[in-house]
Design a protein around this motif. Structure first.
Motif, PDB file in Angstrom:
ATOM      1  N   THR A   1       0.821  -1.209   0.000  1.00 22.44           N
ATOM      2  CA  THR A   1       0.000   0.000   0.000  1.00 22.44           C
ATOM      3  C   THR A   1       0.855   1.258   0.000  1.00 22.44           C
ATOM      4  O   THR A   1       0.588   2.201  -0.731  1.00 22.44           O
ATOM      5  CB  THR A   1      -0.932   0.009   1.242  1.00 22.44           C
ATOM      6  N   LYS A   2       1.897   1.270   0.813  1.00 17.94           N
ATOM      7  CA  LYS A   2       2.741   2.459   0.961  1.00 17.94           C
ATOM      8  C   LYS A   2       3.702   2.648  -0.214  1.00 17.94           C
ATOM      9  O   LYS A   2       4.065   3.775  -0.539  1.00 17.94           O
ATOM     10  CB  LYS A   2       3.519   2.374   2.271  1.00 17.94           C
ATOM     11  N   TYR A   3       4.112   1.554  -0.844  1.00 21.19           N
ATOM     12  CA  TYR A   3       5.113   1.615  -1.920  1.00 21.19           C
ATOM     13  C   TYR A   3       4.612   0.920  -3.189  1.00 21.19           C
ATOM     14  O   TYR A   3       5.196  -0.065  -3.645  1.00 21.19           O
ATOM     15  CB  TYR A   3       6.432   1.000  -1.434  1.00 21.19           C
ATOM     16  N   PRO A   4       3.553   1.430  -3.789  1.00 22.01           N
ATOM     17  CA  PRO A   4       2.971   0.747  -4.961  1.00 22.01           C
ATOM     18  C   PRO A   4       3.895   0.685  -6.180  1.00 22.01           C
ATOM     19  O   PRO A   4       3.872  -0.296  -6.920  1.00 22.01           O
ATOM     20  CB  PRO A   4       1.716   1.567  -5.258  1.00 22.01           C
ATOM     21  N   LYS A   5       4.710   1.714  -6.392  1.00 16.13           N
ATOM     22  CA  LYS A   5       5.612   1.702  -7.554  1.00 16.13           C
ATOM     23  C   LYS A   5       6.669   0.616  -7.420  1.00 16.13           C
ATOM     24  O   LYS A   5       6.980  -0.078  -8.381  1.00 16.13           O
ATOM     25  CB  LYS A   5       6.287   3.064  -7.724  1.00 16.13           C
ATOM     26  N   ILE A   6       7.216   0.485  -6.222  1.00 12.95           N
ATOM     27  CA  ILE A   6       8.228  -0.552  -5.977  1.00 12.95           C
ATOM     28  C   ILE A   6       7.616  -1.925  -6.199  1.00 12.95           C
ATOM     29  O   ILE A   6       8.158  -2.756  -6.933  1.00 12.95           O
ATOM     30  CB  ILE A   6       8.800  -0.454  -4.543  1.00 12.95           C
ATOM     31  N   PHE A   7       6.453  -2.169  -5.597  1.00 13.04           N
ATOM     32  CA  PHE A   7       5.859  -3.492  -5.653  1.00 13.04           C
ATOM     33  C   PHE A   7       5.279  -3.829  -7.017  1.00 13.04           C
ATOM     34  O   PHE A   7       5.163  -5.001  -7.369  1.00 13.04           O
ATOM     35  CB  PHE A   7       4.855  -3.667  -4.514  1.00 13.04           C
TER      36      PHE A   7
ATOM     37  N   GLN B   1      18.349  -4.152  -5.841  1.00  9.69           N
ATOM     38  CA  GLN B   1      19.350  -3.647  -6.786  1.00  9.69           C
ATOM     39  C   GLN B   1      18.905  -3.892  -8.219  1.00  9.69           C
ATOM     40  O   GLN B   1      19.020  -3.012  -9.079  1.00  9.69           O
ATOM     41  CB  GLN B   1      20.691  -4.340  -6.566  1.00  9.69           C
ATOM     42  N   ALA B   2      18.379  -5.088  -8.486  1.00 11.36           N
ATOM     43  CA  ALA B   2      17.916  -5.426  -9.834  1.00 11.36           C
ATOM     44  C   ALA B   2      16.742  -4.545 -10.245  1.00 11.36           C
ATOM     45  O   ALA B   2      16.658  -4.098 -11.394  1.00 11.36           O
ATOM     46  CB  ALA B   2      17.529  -6.904  -9.894  1.00 11.36           C
ATOM     47  N   LEU B   3      15.855  -4.272  -9.303  1.00 10.92           N
ATOM     48  CA  LEU B   3      14.707  -3.417  -9.575  1.00 10.92           C
ATOM     49  C   LEU B   3      15.156  -1.994  -9.911  1.00 10.92           C
ATOM     50  O   LEU B   3      14.657  -1.379 -10.836  1.00 10.92           O
ATOM     51  CB  LEU B   3      13.783  -3.412  -8.357  1.00 10.92           C
ATOM     52  N   LEU B   4      16.128  -1.486  -9.158  1.00  6.63           N
ATOM     53  CA  LEU B   4      16.591  -0.109  -9.338  1.00  6.63           C
ATOM     54  C   LEU B   4      17.472   0.065 -10.565  1.00  6.63           C
ATOM     55  O   LEU B   4      17.395   1.074 -11.257  1.00  6.63           O
ATOM     56  CB  LEU B   4      17.364   0.354  -8.110  1.00  6.63           C
TER      57      LEU B   4
ATOM     58  N   LEU C   1       6.846  -3.330  -9.685  1.00  6.60           N
ATOM     59  CA  LEU C   1       7.999  -3.783 -10.473  1.00  6.60           C
ATOM     60  C   LEU C   1       8.584  -5.113  -9.995  1.00  6.60           C
ATOM     61  O   LEU C   1       9.425  -5.688 -10.680  1.00  6.60           O
ATOM     62  CB  LEU C   1       9.093  -2.713 -10.445  1.00  6.60           C
ATOM     63  N   LEU C   2       8.151  -5.591  -8.846  1.00 14.35           N
ATOM     64  CA  LEU C   2       8.682  -6.851  -8.320  1.00 14.35           C
ATOM     65  C   LEU C   2       7.996  -8.040  -8.976  1.00 14.35           C
ATOM     66  O   LEU C   2       6.791  -8.021  -9.217  1.00 14.35           O
ATOM     67  CB  LEU C   2       8.493  -6.922  -6.805  1.00 14.35           C
ATOM     68  N   ASP C   3       8.774  -9.084  -9.251  1.00 15.95           N
ATOM     69  CA  ASP C   3       8.243 -10.289  -9.876  1.00 15.95           C
ATOM     70  C   ASP C   3       7.648 -11.275  -8.884  1.00 15.95           C
ATOM     71  O   ASP C   3       7.039 -12.251  -9.280  1.00 15.95           O
ATOM     72  CB  ASP C   3       9.355 -11.011 -10.657  1.00 15.95           C
ATOM     73  N   GLU C   4       7.848 -11.029  -7.608  1.00 16.21           N
ATOM     74  CA  GLU C   4       7.379 -11.978  -6.601  1.00 16.21           C
ATOM     75  C   GLU C   4       6.768 -11.239  -5.423  1.00 16.21           C
ATOM     76  O   GLU C   4       6.969 -10.049  -5.241  1.00 16.21           O
ATOM     77  CB  GLU C   4       8.540 -12.850  -6.134  1.00 16.21           C
TER      78      GLU C   4
END
Length: 116
Positions: free
Chosen positions: A8-14, A61-64, A16-19
């Motif tokens: 909820t707090k970090y929708p952009k980060i999540f 790191q991979a996400l960024l 982009l995550l594959d898992e």
């Protein structure tokens, strides 16, 4: 922070995550830095100068990517809440701050969320 709060707090980060990630530690590890005579793993980061160790996990790191990770380091280095920052590697830092472990986690994730 738990998984639901993180998403909820970090929708952009999540987005982009594959898992599914349900704990901050799978993205970022923030530990108090103390004298551990049995371990020389972090000898480069003197606990008298830096009260926290911060590790950006390979997943984050991979996400960024390299460019955003370097930009994160620059933003941390000039952040008002950080008194000293020692960059051991692009993914490992010694940090002197009055913030708590959870406040450091939030600060870094907020910076990343803003950068995405």
């Amino acid at each position: 922070m738990t998984g639901e709060i993180l998403v909820t707090k970090y929708p952009k980060i999540f987005a982009l995550l594959d898992e599914d990630i349900d704990e901050v530690r799978y993205l970022l590890v923030v530990d108090e830095n103390f004298n551990d005579e049995d371990s020389d793993e972090f000898d480069a980061v003197d606990p008298e100068d830096y009260n926290y160790l911060v590790y950006v996990t390979e997943r984050l790191q991979a996400l960024l990517g390299e460019e955003r990770l370097l930009a994160l380091v620059k933003r941390l280095d000039t952040h008002a809440s950080i008194d000293l920052l020692y960059i051991v590697e692009v993914d490992l830092y010694g940090m002197q701050t009055d913030l708590t472990q959870e406040e450091i986690e939030r600060m870094i994730l907020d910076l990343i969320e803003d950068a995405l």
